[in-house]
Design a protein around this motif. Structure first.
Motif, short mmCIF file in Angstrom:
data_model
loop_
_atom_site.label_atom_id
_atom_site.label_comp_id
_atom_site.label_asym_id
_atom_site.label_seq_id
_atom_site.Cartn_x
_atom_site.Cartn_y
_atom_site.Cartn_z
N GLY A 4 -19.99 3.94 -4.87
CA GLY A 4 -20.23 5.38 -4.84
C GLY A 4 -20.57 5.98 -6.17
N SER A 5 -20.62 5.17 -7.23
CA SER A 5 -20.97 5.70 -8.55
C SER A 5 -22.45 6.04 -8.59
CB SER A 5 -20.62 4.68 -9.64
OG SER A 5 -19.23 4.40 -9.64
N LEU A 6 -22.77 7.16 -9.25
CA LEU A 6 -24.15 7.60 -9.35
C LEU A 6 -24.89 6.73 -10.35
CD1 LEU A 6 -26.37 9.68 -8.69
CD2 LEU A 6 -25.49 11.06 -10.61
N VAL A 7 -26.06 6.25 -9.94
CA VAL A 7 -26.88 5.42 -10.81
C VAL A 7 -28.03 6.26 -11.39
CG1 VAL A 7 -28.34 3.37 -10.92
CG2 VAL A 7 -26.29 3.38 -9.49
N ARG B 179 -31.18 9.69 -10.11
CA ARG B 179 -31.66 10.63 -9.09
C ARG B 179 -33.18 10.70 -9.19
NH1 ARG B 179 -29.20 16.46 -9.22
NH2 ARG B 179 -27.43 15.31 -8.34
N PHE C 295 -26.97 -0.78 -3.09
CA PHE C 295 -27.32 0.58 -3.45
C PHE C 295 -27.56 1.40 -2.18
CE2 PHE C 295 -28.76 -2.14 -6.90
CZ PHE C 295 -28.15 -1.56 -7.99
N ASP D 102 -29.51 8.90 -1.12
CA ASP D 102 -29.28 10.09 -0.32
C ASP D 102 -30.62 10.66 0.10
OD1 ASP D 102 -28.83 13.18 -0.05
OD2 ASP D 102 -26.82 12.26 0.10
N GLU E 149 -30.33 10.96 -4.67
CA GLU E 149 -29.39 10.26 -5.54
C GLU E 149 -29.25 8.80 -5.10
OE1 GLU E 149 -25.80 12.44 -5.33
OE2 GLU E 149 -26.44 13.99 -6.76
N ARG F 54 -26.86 5.66 -5.46
CA ARG F 54 -25.49 5.34 -5.81
C ARG F 54 -25.20 3.87 -5.46
NH1 ARG F 54 -22.17 9.72 -6.79
NH2 ARG F 54 -23.14 11.76 -6.43
N THR F 55 -24.15 3.42 -6.09
CA THR F 55 -23.73 2.02 -5.80
C THR F 55 -23.05 1.98 -4.44
OG1 THR F 55 -21.63 2.34 -6.95
CG2 THR F 55 -23.46 1.45 -8.23
#
Length: 822
Positions: free
Chosen positions: A259-262, A264, A293, A296, A301, A303-304
């Motif tokens: 859920g970590s942002l990588v 956008r 990955f 959204d 976005e 995310r992991t």
């Protein structure tokens, strides 16, 4: 179609195999590294290369060197007879290495005697065994009829899991006057196909188009994949989404939580309403990317979705698409770089351990091979190794992340039969990670120690008259070696002269046994040498001395030397002593002389008078044996005295002997002769009478036989004597026997005594008269016969009648002598 693909794949593999084998045969690198190159998908049992020959081993050396392989997964095997390297498992480069540009399998080849390790690397070459593929079977594209010619619409890129030229794709589009195909090359080298509008569209004339996009790789033979492109002509949506960048890049560390942002991405659409609403999604990406990955659809976005592992893959590249409500699509590329963290401790793999190792192995002998691997990179993957623990071992770095554990000094099994150390591998990350592996090295024994006796010299004390076969003592030697090298056997190897027959030693226990009964009087001590020998090859031995002392026992009774005749001798032959009537108290009558063959207290003699007619007249010295008068001799004392003295030793139990002494109380020898004659006349014992009887019977038998013989001879002579008897004549012999004094061989005493000798009896008529008896001194008489011989006249004393009591007697003083009457 499938058959043609298999045939094509076989031909391609054959064409790649020959140069690969030639390359493998020519790969002769450094002695500790061998490289081969083979194509993927080789069948099991295919030859990779002559590994043993490349390592410098001949086929004759293989049984002793024990060539074997050590690897995490055994893709290859080695022949124990030829030493050739063969394929043992299916080799699929795409499965083994993924999209990596190069693919190789590394493992270690181990040999024994001596222990050594060689690094082998087999490069897996790609063959064109995979065709390009699209993620969808149909691509739907919506284009407004108001779109101007020259507009470009990105299409999905095909994927080919091969590498190199086999993955170089070209695209082809079915011919159509309204559309053409253009290819846009990305910075990473990939090619993006784009659909180019060549002329204006009229929805009323044609509302849709059916096209076929073909992707062709660069392999030999080529492989291809197709996708249907369905173009719908609309009348309102005239603006496609546009990304702010064509390429997005991001760098994140591994092990990020899900859920970590990588990053956008952002795309805009100039249309209004639903035609201007943009949604984001993955384009043609592998399933592995979708697992790690997520994107959204509204915000763009990325995310992991799963754990990122730098060691699995350090870079991810994929495409995203933005689609508006009218169906127009835009594409962008995303590249995510994964940075390494020190999240992997070093891994220690024991390749080979030479245990046990002989204790005489020289310093520097390789006893273990191990490999240390840290999956991290950079400083996080740099590893140092050391040994923890007290042991004569050291660790030496080798090539390819391998280490050798070698002996640092000489080993001694007797001090330490095994060595336990820990191999500690530590990386240089922050914080540093480490791992440990236990190494147990057993030390095998060699015969480097000789047996050592508990004592250099043993002493044993054995009482005489012991039983044959009785244990004397036990010697024991210890050998610090083990097994047969420490198994000790015992042998007799020598000793004092004549000692060997006395004892024996049991080979296993070291018990020394007596072979015979010991006699202290014959042998008081002896020494033997016992050798202790181990069972090693060559054998080692040592020697100890065993000294046996024989202890005396009271097994010998005293022996009386004087008076010579024992208690059982005939009275006529018993010695006598003449004591004058005028003798005062303390007069020396005689000395009893006795010896004892024993030693110590067993030979200490004491004398005691046990029988005497006048107990108060005589006494004997307790230790000297001297018989003396206890008082003055009186006229009332009997003329003949028979004294019995007992000689006793001090042993336990005590042994004794008796001595009989005849004493005549008279002033002179002439006065004592009548008493002696009476004693001689009544001296015949029943044994002598029996002897006379037997002698008379023998004489009668002899006379009878002689009479018969004479009768036969007379009868024969009357008949005429034979010639053989004419030579026989009668001869008369006269025998004269000289009278000699009795036997005096029993010993002498240093005292003065009287010598009384009676002349020989009268001889019969016709015999030579006896010579007169000379008057001789005692010394001359003693010198007449040597010890142990009897005179001619002394033998007749027991078998003839006693001498005439009236016969004249000759008395002669003598010294150191007592004689028997005859």
């Amino acid at each position: 179609m499938a058959g043609r693909q298999r045939q094509s794949r076989g031909r391609a593999a054959g064409r790649v195999l020959l140069p690969a084998l030639l390359l493998g045969l020519c790969c002769r690198a450094a002695p500790e590294r061998v490289r081969y190159a083979i194509p993927e998908e080789l069948g099991r049992g295919s030859l990779v290369g002559p590994l043993a020959r490349d390592l410098g081993l001949s086929p004759a050396d293989l049984p002793a060197r024990q060539l074997r392989l050590s690897a995490e997964k055994q893709y290859f095997g080695v022949s124990g007879e030829s030493g050739n390297l063969y394929v043992s498992e299916r080799l699929d480069r795409e499965e083994m290495c993924g999209e990596a540009a190069s693919c190789s399998v590394s493992f270690e080849a181990l040999v024994q005697n001596p222990l050594n390790v060689f690094h082998v690397e087999v490069a897996i070459q790609d063959i064109n065994d995979n065709a390009p593929a699209f993620s969808k079977a149909v691509l739907d594209i919506e284009i407004s009829e108001w779109t101007l010619p020259g507009a470009r619409f990105p299409l999905e890129m095909a994927r080919d899991t091969d590498v190199g030229s086999n993955a170089l794709l070209t695209y082809q589009l079915t011919s159509n006057p309204s559309f053409t195909l253009a290819v846009k090359e990305s910075p990473d080298g990939s090619k993006q196909p784009e659909l180019v509008l060549e002329r204006a569209l009229d929805r009323e004339k044609q509302s849709s188009f059916q096209l076929v996009l073909t992707a062709v790789d660069g392999g030999d033979p080529v492989r291809s994949g197709t996708v249907q492109v369905h173009v719908n002509v609309t009348d309102a949506n005239d603006n496609a989404p546009v990304f702010s960048k064509s390429n997005y890049e991001a760098r994140v560390r591994e092990n990020l939580p899900a859920g970590s942002l990588v990053l956008r991405v952002r795309a805009t659409d100039a249309d209004a309403g639903s035609n201007g609403r943009v949604s984001y999604s993955f384009s043609n990406v592998p399933d592995g990317v979708r697992a790690l990955f997520s994107v959204d659809s509204d915000s763009g976005e990325v995310r992991t979705a799963g754990p990122l592992d730098f060691e699995e893959k350090s870079k991810y590249s994929f495409a995203l698409e933005a689609r508006d409500g009218g169906g127009l699509v835009a594409h962008c590329n995303v590249q995510i770089d994964i940075t390494d963290e020190n999240d992997n401790a070093p891994e220690i793999t024991m390749l080979s351990v030479s245990s046990p190792v002989p204790e005489d192995a020289p310093a520097g002998t390789v006893v273990a091979l191990l490999k240390v691997r840290d999956r991290d990179s950079g400083e996080n993957g740099q590893v140092s190794c050391e040994l923890s623990g007290e042991a004569p071992l050291s660790i030496v770095a080798s090539s390819g992340g391998s280490y050798k554990v070698v002996t640092a000094s000489a080993l001694d099994r007797e001090q330490a039969a095994e060595h336990r150390v820990a191999v500690v591998a530590r990386d240089r990350g922050s914080p540093a990670l480490s791992s440990r592996a236990a190494l147990v090295l057993e030390v095998s024994d060699v015969n480097d120690n000789a047996p050592v006796f508990e004592e250099a010299a043993y002493s044993a004390y054995v009482a005489e008259n012991n039983a044959a076969g009785a244990p004397v003592l036990r010697v024991r030697a210890r050998d610090a070696d083990a097994g047969a090298n420490g198994r000790v056997s015992y042998w007799l190897v020598g000793g004092s002269a004549g000692a060997a027959p006395y004892v024996s030693v049991e080979a296993r226990s070291g018990t020394v046994y007596a072979q015979r009964s010991f006699d202290y009087e014959q042998c008081r001590e002896f020494a033997v040498a016992v050798r202790a020998q181990d069972g090693g090859a060559p054998a080692r031995s040592s020697t100890a001395t065993v000294r046996v002392f024989v202890l005396d026992r009271n097994d010998n009774a005293p022996r009386v030397l004087w008076p010579a005749a024992g208690a059982g001798a005939a009275p006529a032959a018993a010695p006598f002593e003449v004591v004058p009537r005028s003798a005062e108290a303390g007069y020396l009558v005689a000395k009893v002389v006795a010896v004892d063959a024993d030693a110590g207290r067993n030979a200490w003699l004491s004398y005691e008078l046990v029988q005497a007619p006048e107990p108060a007249l005589f006494r004997v010295g307790l230790h000297s044996g001297e018989v003396r008068t206890a008082r003055a001799v009186s006229e009332r004392d009997a003329a003949k005295q028979r004294l019995v003295a007992v000689v006793k030793d001090h042993g336990q139990p005590a042994l004794s002997a008796t001595a009989t002494l005849h004493v005549v109380l008279a002033e002179s020898l002439q006065e004592a002769l009548p008493e002696l004659s009476e004693r001689a006349a009544g001296a015949d014992s029943p044994a002598e009478l029996q002897f006379y009887l037997v002698l008379a019977l023998a004489l009668l038998s002899a006379l009878f036989l002689l009479s018969v013989a004479l009768a036969v001879l007379a009868r024969v002579r009357r008949a005429g004597p034979p010639a053989v008897l004419r030579c026989l004549g009668a001869q008369r012999f006269s025998v004269a026997g000289a009278a000699f004094p009795a036997d005096f061989c029993e010993g002498t005493l240093p005292y003065s005594y009287n010598l009384c000798v009676a002349p020989g009896r009268a001889v019969a008529e016709g015999a030579w008269p006896p010579p007169p008896l000379p008057s001789l001194a005692a010394e001359e008489l003693l010198g007449a016969e040597p010890c142990g011989k009897r005179s001619p006249t002394s033998s007749a004393g027991a078998g003839e009648p006693p001498a005439d009591a009236e016969a004249p007697q000759v008395c002669k003083p003598a010294q150191s002598l007592s004689l028997s009457l005859s």
